[in-house]
Design a protein around this motif. Structure first.
Motif, PDB file in Angstrom:
ATOM      1  N   GLN A  53      -3.013  -2.231 -96.972  1.00 57.67           N
ATOM      2  CA  GLN A  53      -3.496  -3.565 -97.301  1.00 57.67           C
ATOM      3  C   GLN A  53      -5.003  -3.573 -97.531  1.00 57.67           C
ATOM      4  OE1 GLN A  53      -1.962  -5.806 -93.962  1.00 57.67           O
ATOM      5  NE2 GLN A  53      -0.060  -6.324 -95.030  1.00 57.67           N
ATOM      6  N   LEU A  56      -5.520  -2.113-100.892  1.00 60.34           N
ATOM      7  CA  LEU A  56      -5.089  -3.057-101.920  1.00 60.34           C
ATOM      8  C   LEU A  56      -6.148  -4.127-102.169  1.00 60.34           C
ATOM      9  CD1 LEU A  56      -1.284  -3.585-101.176  1.00 60.34           C
ATOM     10  CD2 LEU A  56      -2.291  -2.885-103.357  1.00 60.34           C
ATOM     11  N   SER A 251      -2.282   0.465-107.336  1.00 63.09           N
ATOM     12  CA  SER A 251      -1.785  -0.745-106.695  1.00 63.09           C
ATOM     13  C   SER A 251      -0.276  -0.675-106.503  1.00 63.09           C
ATOM     14  CB  SER A 251      -2.149  -1.973-107.542  1.00 63.09           C
ATOM     15  OG  SER A 251      -1.618  -3.154-106.980  1.00 63.09           O
ATOM     16  N   GLN A 255       1.704  -0.655-102.901  1.00 63.68           N
ATOM     17  CA  GLN A 255       2.729  -1.659-102.616  1.00 63.68           C
ATOM     18  C   GLN A 255       4.059  -1.005-102.266  1.00 63.68           C
ATOM     19  OE1 GLN A 255       2.898  -4.420-105.911  1.00 63.68           O
ATOM     20  NE2 GLN A 255       0.717  -4.852-105.797  1.00 63.68           N
ATOM     21  N   SER A 259       5.998  -1.247 -98.738  1.00 63.86           N
ATOM     22  CA  SER A 259       7.402  -1.665 -98.684  1.00 63.86           C
ATOM     23  C   SER A 259       8.243  -0.669 -97.892  1.00 63.86           C
ATOM     24  CB  SER A 259       7.949  -1.808-100.107  1.00 63.86           C
ATOM     25  OG  SER A 259       9.319  -2.153-100.087  1.00 63.86           O
TER      26      SER A 259
END
Length: 300
Positions: A53, A56, A251, A255, A259
């Motif tokens: 995070q 990101l 990115s 992600q 996940s």
């Protein structure tokens, strides 16, 4: 050791509570789509999620910077193309009026047109990107150039400090300056495209052919420099496009990693919930039978 009814019931309640907690946890996973909502549930995975995070957020900022830099590069490319057209027209007028077939009258008319071209060039030099002057340099809030058209020929002045460019960060340890500053593109009060246009207009207004002939060479040099700058802008645009593509790929990877660490397998979670609900219901039934036994039942 004596086992009392209270001990039996207390133990049964604790077991049921634990099973109910497992059912609730499975339901929470399905409703939230996450394997855990608290870091203590899986510290290693939670640490990985927090790292992803953080990266990101940095990638998102880099993408904003790339968008800003691309916008500024596009604006500069448009201004350079128009400046090239202005210099081409000024050069054509200069060549035509430097011959013996031209007259003072035609040179005066040509001087008026070049004064208009100078005004257009100054307007380009004062191009804005939002609230900032694109070529304003370190004084981006001040128009870098002004124009005076009240005399026999137009004159310009440097009103700001059109030097210096602001670099933007487009990746970890990667910076790029999206545009040239005003002094590099349009010049200063002593040299550059604006000065050449101003001097050409003055030479034509005063019918100074020798001076006009020398300025044609300056116009050629200014045009060539603009073409070189266009090439540099194109190279920067390609670099920005590549950076944007790399950031988008990074990115997506982050992600996907997040996940994998955090998202629940819905099918597996439903299977687990069903299993836990079955165990809970069976435990409730068994506990109910045990707690409902009477003393007579024990003596049988």
């Amino acid at each position: 050791m004596r086992v009392t009814n209270f001990s039996i019931s207390d133990s049964a309640v604790l077991n049921l509570s634990a099973l109910r907690g497992q059912v609730d946890a499975a339901q929470q996973q399905i409703s939230s789509g996450k394997r855990f909502t608290e870091a203590s549930a899986d510290p290693a995975a939670a640490h990985g999620v927090m790292q992803n995070q953080s990266q990101l957020r940095a990638v998102t900022q880099y993408q904003r910077n790339v968008g800003l830099a691309t916008s500024r590069a596009t604006l500069e490319e448009s201004a350079l193309n128009q400046l090239g057209d202005i210099l081409t027209r000024a050069r054509e007028l200069g060549i035509a009026q430097a011959t013996g077939t031209a007259s003072a009258s035609t040179r005066s008319a040509a001087g008026t047109e070049i004064s208009q071209l100078l005004a257009q060039a100054v307007n380009l030099g004062n191009s804005k990107d939002g609230a900032d002057y694109l070529f304003g340099g370190t004084s981006s809030s001040t128009a870098p150039y002004t124009i005076d058209t009240t005399g026999a020929s137009a004159t310009f002045a440097v009103s700001g400090q059109p030097t210096g460019v602001r670099a933007v960060q487009i990746g970890s340890g990667q910076q790029l300056t999206p545009t040239h500053d005003g002094a590099t593109v349009f010049g200063t009060s002593s040299a550059g495209p604006l000065k050449t246009l101003q001097d050409m207009a003055a030479a034509l207004a005063s019918n100074d052919v020798p001076r006009l002939q020398s300025l044609i060479g300056e116009a050629n040099a200014a045009f060539d420099k603009v073409q070189s700058q266009l090439g540099e802008v194109g190279a920067r645009a390609s670099q920005l496009q590549l950076a944007d593509s790399n950031l988008s790929s990074l990115s997506q990877q982050l992600q996907a990693s997040t996940s994998t660490l955090q998202d629940v397998d819905v099918e597996a979670a439903i299977t687990m919930l069903t299993s836990r609900q079955t165990a809970y219901q069976a435990a409730m039934a068994a506990t109910s039978r045990i707690l409902n036994l009477s003393l007579t039942d024990y003596l049988k």
